[in-house]
Write a protein that holds these residues in place. Sequence first.
Motif, PDB file in Angstrom:
ATOM      1  N   UNK A 121       0.722  -1.378   0.035  1.00  0.00           N
ATOM      2  CA  UNK A 121      -0.033   0.034  -0.029  1.00  0.00           C
ATOM      3  C   UNK A 121       1.007   1.495  -0.042  1.00  0.00           C
ATOM      4  N   UNK A 122       2.005   1.282   0.801  1.00  0.00           N
ATOM      5  CA  UNK A 122       2.846   2.348   0.894  1.00  0.00           C
ATOM      6  C   UNK A 122       3.554   2.581  -0.248  1.00  0.00           C
ATOM      7  N   UNK A 123       3.820   1.500  -1.060  1.00  0.00           N
ATOM      8  CA  UNK A 123       4.754   1.508  -2.453  1.00  0.00           C
ATOM      9  C   UNK A 123       3.791   2.243  -3.301  1.00  0.00           C
ATOM     10  N   UNK A 124       2.401   1.702  -3.505  1.00  0.00           N
ATOM     11  CA  UNK A 124       1.537   2.381  -4.715  1.00  0.00           C
ATOM     12  C   UNK A 124       1.270   3.620  -4.316  1.00  0.00           C
ATOM     13  N   UNK A 125       1.177   4.264  -2.771  1.00  0.00           N
ATOM     14  CA  UNK A 125       1.078   5.595  -2.385  1.00  0.00           C
ATOM     15  C   UNK A 125       2.290   6.447  -2.928  1.00  0.00           C
ATOM     16  N   UNK A 126       3.396   5.890  -2.844  1.00  0.00           N
ATOM     17  CA  UNK A 126       4.453   6.429  -3.203  1.00  0.00           C
ATOM     18  C   UNK A 126       4.827   6.629  -4.803  1.00  0.00           C
ATOM     19  N   UNK A 127       4.385   5.593  -5.630  1.00  0.00           N
ATOM     20  CA  UNK A 127       4.171   5.638  -6.810  1.00  0.00           C
ATOM     21  C   UNK A 127       3.356   6.694  -7.366  1.00  0.00           C
ATOM     22  N   UNK A 128       2.136   6.888  -6.779  1.00  0.00           N
ATOM     23  CA  UNK A 128       1.067   7.786  -7.041  1.00  0.00           C
ATOM     24  C   UNK A 128       1.547   9.185  -6.746  1.00  0.00           C
ATOM     25  N   UNK A 129       2.304   9.372  -5.668  1.00  0.00           N
ATOM     26  CA  UNK A 129       2.712  10.570  -5.436  1.00  0.00           C
ATOM     27  C   UNK A 129       3.709  11.361  -6.576  1.00  0.00           C
ATOM     28  N   UNK A 130       4.765  10.195  -6.739  1.00  0.00           N
ATOM     29  CA  UNK A 130       5.783  10.588  -7.589  1.00  0.00           C
ATOM     30  C   UNK A 130       5.172  11.119  -8.900  1.00  0.00           C
ATOM     31  N   UNK A 131       4.381  10.146  -9.610  1.00  0.00           N
ATOM     32  CA  UNK A 131       3.451  10.309 -10.716  1.00  0.00           C
ATOM     33  C   UNK A 131       2.883  12.113 -10.631  1.00  0.00           C
ATOM     34  N   UNK A 132       2.160  12.377  -9.659  1.00  0.00           N
ATOM     35  CA  UNK A 132       1.586  13.575  -9.363  1.00  0.00           C
ATOM     36  C   UNK A 132       2.758  14.718  -9.525  1.00  0.00           C
ATOM     37  N   UNK A 133       3.863  14.236  -8.618  1.00  0.00           N
ATOM     38  CA  UNK A 133       5.014  15.404  -8.560  1.00  0.00           C
ATOM     39  C   UNK A 133       5.398  15.598 -10.111  1.00  0.00           C
ATOM     40  N   UNK A 134       5.553  14.248 -10.838  1.00  0.00           N
ATOM     41  CA  UNK A 134       6.337  14.769 -12.053  1.00  0.00           C
ATOM     42  C   UNK A 134       5.254  15.355 -13.107  1.00  0.00           C
ATOM     43  N   UNK A 135       4.041  15.007 -13.139  1.00  0.00           N
ATOM     44  CA  UNK A 135       3.056  15.934 -14.006  1.00  0.00           C
ATOM     45  C   UNK A 135       3.250  17.305 -13.544  1.00  0.00           C
ATOM     46  N   UNK A 136       3.117  17.793 -12.257  1.00  0.00           N
ATOM     47  CA  UNK A 136       3.310  19.143 -11.796  1.00  0.00           C
ATOM     48  C   UNK A 136       4.675  19.630 -12.204  1.00  0.00           C
ATOM     49  N   UNK A 137       5.816  18.876 -12.235  1.00  0.00           N
ATOM     50  CA  UNK A 137       7.026  19.428 -12.679  1.00  0.00           C
ATOM     51  C   UNK A 137       7.091  19.832 -14.034  1.00  0.00           C
ATOM     52  N   UNK A 138       6.446  18.860 -14.758  1.00  0.00           N
ATOM     53  CA  UNK A 138       6.328  19.005 -16.336  1.00  0.00           C
ATOM     54  C   UNK A 138       5.570  20.316 -16.741  1.00  0.00           C
ATOM     55  N   UNK A 139       4.456  20.335 -16.122  1.00  0.00           N
ATOM     56  CA  UNK A 139       3.309  21.741 -16.214  1.00  0.00           C
ATOM     57  C   UNK A 139       4.264  22.864 -15.900  1.00  0.00           C
TER      58      UNK A 139
END
Length: 169
Positions: A121-139
């Motif tokens: 569960x923690x690993x999934x949350x971390x992956x989701x968080x990283x994806x969100x941060x990467x999208x924000x970074x690209x934007x």
Amino acid sequence: MQCSICKEKPATVHLTRIVDDKMQKLDLCEDCAKAKGVNDSVIFPMADIMLGLGVSQELDPSAAGVELKCPRCGFSQADFKKSGRLGCVECYKTFAEGLAGLLKTMHKGTRHVGKAPEALRQSREQVDRLKLLQKKLAKAVEDENYEGAATLRDEIKIVTAAAPVKTAR
């Protein structure tokens, strides 16, 4: 056992409701059960019986004036009230507004997380968080917001350094 409503006839229909670890029982005779809309030949509105009229009225088509229908399966609010079930996955999006209160009453929350080991569960949350941060970074880079991008880059480094993410092969 006597009917809880008329107190005259023997009870043949027994309903049990548990709210906050408190059990409430309702014993009805055949006539009172029919008067309340509960009988064996017709599926009664489970949402009304189990949760009280207040919550299920959120899904009442007459309250909104226009009856919603799922664009994918054609399931309507009336269908849900009759069966207590939805037709497809799209129904959850279509009826989201009315279902929110209903689901909060029935479950701990409105987001299904399922059962999973804590580490997964923690690993999934971390992956989701990283994806969100990467999208924000690209934007941020697209918008030429380099200060914000630098902050997001640093945050991504902190998140990835905290616990390495395993990627599926």
